[in-house]
Design a protein around this motif. Structure first.
Motif, PDB file in Angstrom:
ATOM      1  N   GLU A  58     -16.897  23.201  26.904  1.00  0.00           N
ATOM      2  CA  GLU A  58     -17.134  21.819  26.502  1.00  0.00           C
ATOM      3  C   GLU A  58     -17.557  21.705  25.040  1.00  0.00           C
ATOM      4  N   SER A  59     -17.810  22.822  24.398  1.00  0.00           N
ATOM      5  CA  SER A  59     -18.202  22.796  22.984  1.00  0.00           C
ATOM      6  C   SER A  59     -16.985  22.798  22.068  1.00  0.00           C
ATOM      7  N   SER A  60     -16.077  23.755  22.287  1.00  0.00           N
ATOM      8  CA  SER A  60     -14.943  23.906  21.366  1.00  0.00           C
ATOM      9  C   SER A  60     -13.600  23.953  22.080  1.00  0.00           C
ATOM     10  N   GLY A  61     -13.620  23.912  23.403  1.00  0.00           N
ATOM     11  CA  GLY A  61     -12.401  24.163  24.158  1.00  0.00           C
ATOM     12  C   GLY A  61     -12.262  25.622  24.518  1.00  0.00           C
ATOM     13  N   CYS A  62     -13.075  26.469  23.884  1.00  0.00           N
ATOM     14  CA  CYS A  62     -13.099  27.910  24.167  1.00  0.00           C
ATOM     15  C   CYS A  62     -11.704  28.519  24.054  1.00  0.00           C
ATOM     16  N   HIS A  63     -11.076  28.322  22.885  1.00  0.00           N
ATOM     17  CA  HIS A  63      -9.751  28.914  22.673  1.00  0.00           C
ATOM     18  C   HIS A  63      -9.840  30.435  22.543  1.00  0.00           C
ATOM     19  N   LEU A  64     -10.683  30.898  21.620  1.00  0.00           N
ATOM     20  CA  LEU A  64     -10.951  32.336  21.403  1.00  0.00           C
ATOM     21  C   LEU A  64      -9.715  33.117  20.965  1.00  0.00           C
ATOM     22  N   ASN A  65      -8.661  32.419  20.564  1.00  0.00           N
ATOM     23  CA  ASN A  65      -7.366  33.068  20.395  1.00  0.00           C
ATOM     24  C   ASN A  65      -6.496  32.199  19.491  1.00  0.00           C
ATOM     25  N   PRO A  66      -6.096  32.691  18.315  1.00  0.00           N
ATOM     26  CA  PRO A  66      -5.253  31.888  17.433  1.00  0.00           C
ATOM     27  C   PRO A  66      -3.942  31.444  18.084  1.00  0.00           C
ATOM     28  N   ALA A  67      -3.377  32.266  18.952  1.00  0.00           N
ATOM     29  CA  ALA A  67      -2.128  31.880  19.617  1.00  0.00           C
ATOM     30  C   ALA A  67      -2.350  30.706  20.555  1.00  0.00           C
ATOM     31  N   VAL A  68      -3.489  30.671  21.244  1.00  0.00           N
ATOM     32  CA  VAL A  68      -3.813  29.554  22.131  1.00  0.00           C
ATOM     33  C   VAL A  68      -4.037  28.285  21.318  1.00  0.00           C
ATOM     34  N   THR A  69      -4.757  28.391  20.208  1.00  0.00           N
ATOM     35  CA  THR A  69      -4.971  27.235  19.341  1.00  0.00           C
ATOM     36  C   THR A  69      -3.643  26.684  18.847  1.00  0.00           C
ATOM     37  N   LEU A  70      -2.762  27.571  18.399  1.00  0.00           N
ATOM     38  CA  LEU A  70      -1.444  27.146  17.934  1.00  0.00           C
ATOM     39  C   LEU A  70      -0.653  26.498  19.064  1.00  0.00           C
ATOM     40  N   GLY A  71      -0.776  27.055  20.268  1.00  0.00           N
ATOM     41  CA  GLY A  71      -0.081  26.487  21.412  1.00  0.00           C
ATOM     42  C   GLY A  71      -0.558  25.089  21.744  1.00  0.00           C
ATOM     43  N   PHE A  72      -1.869  24.871  21.714  1.00  0.00           N
ATOM     44  CA  PHE A  72      -2.404  23.536  21.967  1.00  0.00           C
ATOM     45  C   PHE A  72      -1.913  22.536  20.914  1.00  0.00           C
ATOM     46  N   TRP A  73      -1.852  22.983  19.658  1.00  0.00           N
ATOM     47  CA  TRP A  73      -1.343  22.103  18.602  1.00  0.00           C
ATOM     48  C   TRP A  73       0.126  21.759  18.852  1.00  0.00           C
ATOM     49  N   ALA A  74       0.937  22.770  19.176  1.00  0.00           N
ATOM     50  CA  ALA A  74       2.357  22.538  19.427  1.00  0.00           C
ATOM     51  C   ALA A  74       2.572  21.615  20.620  1.00  0.00           C
ATOM     52  N   ALA A  75       1.645  21.652  21.559  1.00  0.00           N
ATOM     53  CA  ALA A  75       1.739  20.790  22.737  1.00  0.00           C
ATOM     54  C   ALA A  75       1.224  19.374  22.469  1.00  0.00           C
ATOM     55  N   GLY A  76       0.747  19.123  21.261  1.00  0.00           N
ATOM     56  CA  GLY A  76       0.226  17.812  20.924  1.00  0.00           C
ATOM     57  C   GLY A  76      -1.151  17.536  21.470  1.00  0.00           C
ATOM     58  N   ARG A  77      -1.887  18.605  21.766  1.00  0.00           N
ATOM     59  CA  ARG A  77      -3.209  18.446  22.372  1.00  0.00           C
ATOM     60  C   ARG A  77      -4.324  18.981  21.476  1.00  0.00           C
ATOM     61  N   PHE A  78      -4.014  19.173  20.198  1.00  0.00           N
ATOM     62  CA  PHE A  78      -5.025  19.676  19.262  1.00  0.00           C
ATOM     63  C   PHE A  78      -4.640  19.224  17.867  1.00  0.00           C
ATOM     64  N   GLU A  79      -5.644  18.818  17.082  1.00  0.00           N
ATOM     65  CA  GLU A  79      -5.394  18.315  15.737  1.00  0.00           C
ATOM     66  C   GLU A  79      -4.926  19.429  14.802  1.00  0.00           C
ATOM     67  N   GLY A  80      -3.882  19.140  14.054  1.00  0.00           N
ATOM     68  CA  GLY A  80      -3.343  20.127  13.133  1.00  0.00           C
ATOM     69  C   GLY A  80      -4.324  20.572  12.078  1.00  0.00           C
ATOM     70  N   ARG A  81      -5.197  19.653  11.623  1.00  0.00           N
ATOM     71  CA  ARG A  81      -6.154  19.999  10.564  1.00  0.00           C
ATOM     72  C   ARG A  81      -7.209  20.994  11.042  1.00  0.00           C
ATOM     73  N   ARG A  82      -7.305  21.189  12.359  1.00  0.00           N
ATOM     74  CA  ARG A  82      -8.305  22.122  12.884  1.00  0.00           C
ATOM     75  C   ARG A  82      -7.718  23.501  13.206  1.00  0.00           C
ATOM     76  N   VAL A  83      -6.417  23.655  13.117  1.00  0.00           N
ATOM     77  CA  VAL A  83      -5.791  24.920  13.521  1.00  0.00           C
ATOM     78  C   VAL A  83      -6.264  26.082  12.658  1.00  0.00           C
ATOM     79  N   LEU A  84      -6.154  25.960  11.339  1.00  0.00           N
ATOM     80  CA  LEU A  84      -6.551  27.061  10.459  1.00  0.00           C
ATOM     81  C   LEU A  84      -8.050  27.346  10.519  1.00  0.00           C
ATOM     82  N   PRO A  85      -8.925  26.324  10.510  1.00  0.00           N
ATOM     83  CA  PRO A  85     -10.353  26.631  10.665  1.00  0.00           C
ATOM     84  C   PRO A  85     -10.665  27.346  11.973  1.00  0.00           C
ATOM     85  N   TYR A  86     -10.029  26.926  13.072  1.00  0.00           N
ATOM     86  CA  TYR A  86     -10.254  27.595  14.351  1.00  0.00           C
ATOM     87  C   TYR A  86      -9.799  29.047  14.280  1.00  0.00           C
ATOM     88  N   ALA A  87      -8.603  29.278  13.730  1.00  0.00           N
ATOM     89  CA  ALA A  87      -8.089  30.650  13.643  1.00  0.00           C
ATOM     90  C   ALA A  87      -9.010  31.515  12.782  1.00  0.00           C
TER      91      ALA A  87
END
Length: 225
Positions: A58-87
């Motif tokens: 509930e804090s960050s989505g608990c991605h823990l994985n750049p590939a998962v973050t990228l996948g959420f973005w590609a699915a339209g479920r994550f903001e693009g501006r947050r992808v690189l900071p998360y990775a």
């Protein structure tokens, strides 16, 4: 109240560090003592993922994985501006985790590095397939009525444990560029490192494409907006 980006990134750093400490740490303990065995190492990865999802989801989505973050973005479920900071946060957390594991490892340890058992191309295919399976489960159990709850975390962590159990002897079952790059960086073992970036990214994006095909048309249209 929604958390700030800084709070989310802190959760990703902390979570990815803990993932490496207990996941690759189990591999290093087994390397040194032979007390755990492959099945227990796979279970350690699954268990730590479950605990992290339940505590940090509930804090960050608990991605823990750049590939998962990228996948959420590609699915339209994550903001693009947050992808690189998360990775970046995930890579930093993984490096911190591997650094702590190195403190208890014997000299010459590969710190739980992921290495292909056979050819690089076979390993690339396996990593792509494993990450595809993981990302598809994540997308399917974090949508609609299943978005919040213990069962979603259980399904994801069980997938990690199962794939680590079966795929571990073949490739290390990384499914996560951060998980592979940090032990490589600190141990100096860079054998075929690229496939642990390309495979997970390709698998995550393939899962997004398949998930769109499987979605009801109304839900697919909503996600696309």
């Amino acid at each position: 109240m929604p958390l700030t980006l800084r709070q989310c990134l802190l959760a990703e750093v902390l979570g990815t560090a803990i993932l490496l400490i207990f996941g690759t740490g189990a591999a290093v303990v087994d390397e040194q003592t032979h007390a755990l065995g492959h099945s227990a190492v796979a279970a350690a990865f699954g268990l730590v993922v479950f605990l992290l999802i339940q505590s940090l989801g509930e804090s960050s989505g608990c991605h823990l994985n750049p590939a998962v973050t990228l996948g959420f973005w590609a699915a339209g479920r994550f903001e693009g501006r947050r992808v690189l900071p998360y990775a970046a946060a995930q890579l930093l957390g993984a490096a911190l985790g591997s650094g702590l594991v190195k403190l208890v490892a014997t000299p010459g340890s590969n710190l739980g590095a992921t290495l292909p058992a056979h050819g690089a191309m076979q390993a690339l295919g396996i990593e792509t397939f494993l990450t595809f399976g993981l990302m598809l489960v994540i997308l399917r159990v974090t949508a609609g009525s299943k978005e919040v709850g213990m069962l979603a975390g259980l399904a994801i962590s069980a997938t990690v444990g199962l794939e680590a159990l079966v795929g571990g002897p073949l490739t290390g079952a990384s499914m996560n560029p951060a998980r592979s790059l940090s032990p490589a960086l600190l141990s100096g073992v860079w054998t075929d490192w690229w496939l642990y970036v390309v495979g997970p990214v390709a698998g995550a994006l393939l899962a997004v494409a398949v998930d769109r095909v499987l979605q009801p048309k109304a839900l697919a249209a909503t996600n696309a907006t």
